[in-house]
Design a protein around this motif. Sequence first.
Motif, PDB file in Angstrom:
ATOM      1  N   LEU A 182       0.827  -1.212   0.000  1.00  0.00           N
ATOM      2  CA  LEU A 182       0.000   0.000   0.000  1.00  0.00           C
ATOM      3  C   LEU A 182       0.862   1.262   0.000  1.00  0.00           C
ATOM      4  N   ALA A 183       1.968   1.222   0.739  1.00  0.00           N
ATOM      5  CA  ALA A 183       2.876   2.373   0.762  1.00  0.00           C
ATOM      6  C   ALA A 183       3.498   2.604  -0.609  1.00  0.00           C
ATOM      7  N   ALA A 184       3.808   1.518  -1.306  1.00  0.00           N
ATOM      8  CA  ALA A 184       4.372   1.646  -2.651  1.00  0.00           C
ATOM      9  C   ALA A 184       3.375   2.292  -3.602  1.00  0.00           C
ATOM     10  N   MET A 185       2.113   1.903  -3.488  1.00  0.00           N
ATOM     11  CA  MET A 185       1.084   2.515  -4.324  1.00  0.00           C
ATOM     12  C   MET A 185       0.976   4.016  -4.028  1.00  0.00           C
ATOM     13  N   LEU A 186       1.019   4.377  -2.749  1.00  0.00           N
ATOM     14  CA  LEU A 186       0.952   5.786  -2.371  1.00  0.00           C
ATOM     15  C   LEU A 186       2.145   6.563  -2.924  1.00  0.00           C
ATOM     16  N   ALA A 187       3.317   5.972  -2.862  1.00  0.00           N
ATOM     17  CA  ALA A 187       4.505   6.638  -3.395  1.00  0.00           C
ATOM     18  C   ALA A 187       4.379   6.869  -4.895  1.00  0.00           C
ATOM     19  N   GLY A 188       3.873   5.866  -5.611  1.00  0.00           N
ATOM     20  CA  GLY A 188       3.656   6.036  -7.047  1.00  0.00           C
ATOM     21  C   GLY A 188       2.650   7.133  -7.348  1.00  0.00           C
ATOM     22  N   VAL A 189       1.604   7.219  -6.516  1.00  0.00           N
ATOM     23  CA  VAL A 189       0.603   8.268  -6.691  1.00  0.00           C
ATOM     24  C   VAL A 189       1.220   9.645  -6.479  1.00  0.00           C
ATOM     25  N   LEU A 190       2.074   9.783  -5.480  1.00  0.00           N
ATOM     26  CA  LEU A 190       2.698  11.078  -5.197  1.00  0.00           C
ATOM     27  C   LEU A 190       3.568  11.548  -6.365  1.00  0.00           C
ATOM     28  N   VAL A 191       4.327  10.634  -6.955  1.00  0.00           N
ATOM     29  CA  VAL A 191       5.143  11.005  -8.116  1.00  0.00           C
ATOM     30  C   VAL A 191       4.230  11.408  -9.277  1.00  0.00           C
ATOM     31  N   SER A 192       3.158  10.640  -9.491  1.00  0.00           N
ATOM     32  CA  SER A 192       2.221  10.960 -10.563  1.00  0.00           C
ATOM     33  C   SER A 192       1.497  12.269 -10.305  1.00  0.00           C
ATOM     34  N   PHE A 193       1.247  12.558  -9.009  1.00  0.00           N
ATOM     35  CA  PHE A 193       0.587  13.809  -8.648  1.00  0.00           C
ATOM     36  C   PHE A 193       1.406  15.003  -9.122  1.00  0.00           C
ATOM     37  N   VAL A 194       2.717  14.946  -8.927  1.00  0.00           N
ATOM     38  CA  VAL A 194       3.594  16.032  -9.373  1.00  0.00           C
ATOM     39  C   VAL A 194       3.582  16.123 -10.896  1.00  0.00           C
ATOM     40  N   LEU A 195       3.664  14.951 -11.565  1.00  0.00           N
ATOM     41  CA  LEU A 195       3.615  14.930 -13.026  1.00  0.00           C
ATOM     42  C   LEU A 195       2.319  15.555 -13.536  1.00  0.00           C
ATOM     43  N   ALA A 196       1.197  15.156 -12.929  1.00  0.00           N
ATOM     44  CA  ALA A 196      -0.095  15.666 -13.369  1.00  0.00           C
ATOM     45  C   ALA A 196      -0.228  17.160 -13.104  1.00  0.00           C
ATOM     46  N   ALA A 197       0.205  17.595 -11.928  1.00  0.00           N
ATOM     47  CA  ALA A 197       0.058  19.007 -11.571  1.00  0.00           C
ATOM     48  C   ALA A 197       0.819  19.909 -12.534  1.00  0.00           C
ATOM     49  N   PHE A 198       2.077  19.557 -12.834  1.00  0.00           N
ATOM     50  CA  PHE A 198       2.874  20.424 -13.698  1.00  0.00           C
ATOM     51  C   PHE A 198       2.439  20.334 -15.164  1.00  0.00           C
ATOM     52  N   SER A 199       2.080  19.135 -15.628  1.00  0.00           N
ATOM     53  CA  SER A 199       1.767  18.977 -17.047  1.00  0.00           C
ATOM     54  C   SER A 199       0.331  19.365 -17.386  1.00  0.00           C
ATOM     55  N   ILE A 200      -0.603  19.186 -16.451  1.00  0.00           N
ATOM     56  CA  ILE A 200      -2.004  19.473 -16.731  1.00  0.00           C
ATOM     57  C   ILE A 200      -2.398  20.880 -16.288  1.00  0.00           C
ATOM     58  N   LYS A 201      -2.019  21.263 -15.079  1.00  0.00           N
ATOM     59  CA  LYS A 201      -2.424  22.565 -14.561  1.00  0.00           C
ATOM     60  C   LYS A 201      -1.506  23.692 -15.041  1.00  0.00           C
ATOM     61  N   TYR A 202      -0.187  23.446 -15.005  1.00  0.00           N
ATOM     62  CA  TYR A 202       0.757  24.504 -15.350  1.00  0.00           C
ATOM     63  C   TYR A 202       1.305  24.379 -16.770  1.00  0.00           C
ATOM     64  N   LEU A 203       0.847  23.375 -17.524  1.00  0.00           N
ATOM     65  CA  LEU A 203       1.139  23.229 -18.956  1.00  0.00           C
ATOM     66  C   LEU A 203       2.631  23.113 -19.258  1.00  0.00           C
ATOM     67  N   VAL A 204       3.392  22.538 -18.328  1.00  0.00           N
ATOM     68  CA  VAL A 204       4.824  22.301 -18.565  1.00  0.00           C
ATOM     69  C   VAL A 204       4.976  21.098 -19.486  1.00  0.00           C
ATOM     70  N   ASP A 205       5.999  21.121 -20.301  1.00  0.00           N
ATOM     71  CA  ASP A 205       6.238  20.005 -21.224  1.00  0.00           C
ATOM     72  C   ASP A 205       6.302  18.686 -20.451  1.00  0.00           C
ATOM     73  N   GLN A 206       5.491  17.728 -20.866  1.00  0.00           N
ATOM     74  CA  GLN A 206       5.332  16.484 -20.102  1.00  0.00           C
ATOM     75  C   GLN A 206       6.598  15.633 -20.101  1.00  0.00           C
ATOM     76  N   VAL A 207       7.310  15.614 -21.193  1.00  0.00           N
ATOM     77  CA  VAL A 207       8.539  14.820 -21.262  1.00  0.00           C
ATOM     78  C   VAL A 207       9.587  15.399 -20.317  1.00  0.00           C
ATOM     79  N   ILE A 208       9.710  16.710 -20.308  1.00  0.00           N
ATOM     80  CA  ILE A 208      10.694  17.352 -19.423  1.00  0.00           C
ATOM     81  C   ILE A 208      10.349  17.083 -17.957  1.00  0.00           C
ATOM     82  N   VAL A 209       9.063  17.203 -17.602  1.00  0.00           N
ATOM     83  CA  VAL A 209       8.657  16.930 -16.223  1.00  0.00           C
ATOM     84  C   VAL A 209       8.983  15.485 -15.849  1.00  0.00           C
TER      85      VAL A 209
END
Length: 424
Positions: A182-209
Amino acid sequence: MSTLVETPEVQRKTVAVRSWKVPIGFGVFALLALVLFVGLGRQGTTTFRLSNAGDVIQLPPLLLPTYATGVAVTILLVVLTVIATLRAMRSQRIPLWMTVVFSVAFLIGFLTWAAAGETIPVPGLLLGTVALSSPIIFGALGGVISERVGVVNVAIEGQLLAGAFMAALVSSLTDSPILGLLAAMLAGVLVSFVLAAFSIKYLVDQVIVGVVLNVLVAGLTSFLYSVLLSPNAAELNSSTRFERINIPLLSEIPILGPVLFRQTPIVYLMYIAVFAVWWGLFHTKWGLRLRSVGEHPTAADTVGINVNSTRFWNVSLAGAIAGLGGAFYTVASLGSFNKEMTAGAGFIALAAVIFGRWDPIRATLAALLFGFATNLQGTLGVIGSPVPSEFMLMLPYVVTILAVAGFVGHVRGPAAAGKPYVKS
């Protein structure tokens, strides 16, 4: 005002398209077989051991004369190449079964040639393939979901590594591999959360993020390993691992039983995840909405789908699945965390996504190809095969390049993948 009406002749008219991709691929491998199996043919007998000592049902070993098998396989490959060429000349489709037969025949011929005079333990080879492929499969499933919804997920490597670290830490502290999972799943979600926030909300290039996240997670976990886990290895880096569970009856099936049904719970969870992602993507409303957002977000928005919210939550789900792959390293396989222990498995998973054409089943098969090639190079090294181990490690990447180049069919990702959506 005139109206254009199609006549029966126009309606019956079809355009014949010739594709030489498969015949060319067949021809290359048939030529390679001719050189290796006939020109550089080896003498002796190759033994394929089909059962382990403890199996209830014992199958006799399969003995194949090396040179004769190579010649027979080469003839079959040449015949299939000629048939594929004739079908291409007539603009006929090459059936999938022909490609499958060609691939299996070449593999049998190669194994027979490479292990001349030695024994190949087939159950052990396949068991190692499943073990090495499991984290890649979890990562590939996460990549399929993320890219199907329109976000290029280069951060799979970071999600795997974060999952491995958290699974080791929590499992060591609690003596519970389930909590580590369960902790591993949470850790994966946290990394994805950062990816989603920068690429979806702030429109940063997804590959660079994604690249930055991989570097960040690798550096952070290495630092924490040095200052936290390594000095306190007994308390913080001694994971409680899952025990293997044998499925009654199924585990006694010859060859496949020990490989598929004498596994840890996380591998059984992988089977469920593959089916669930496939079924969900192509047979549920959730999958239809997800795919519509990744293909045509404007149209999806028109019918009332919140594009950015759909992307955000599904990228988080993809991270949770990839985190499970990271947990495999520490609560199912090795039992402890090491620096950068994923060793590029996330990038291999990304290649499997492309090779599998963004389809969960095909991506799983592509991941198994990587696992098989990696395990095979170790097996051939043990038996003293003349094939360089570096060649076996290179092979799946070459196949992936050919796939992306179009030699095994047209490869096209989701139309809106990598493109931020701004509501007009």
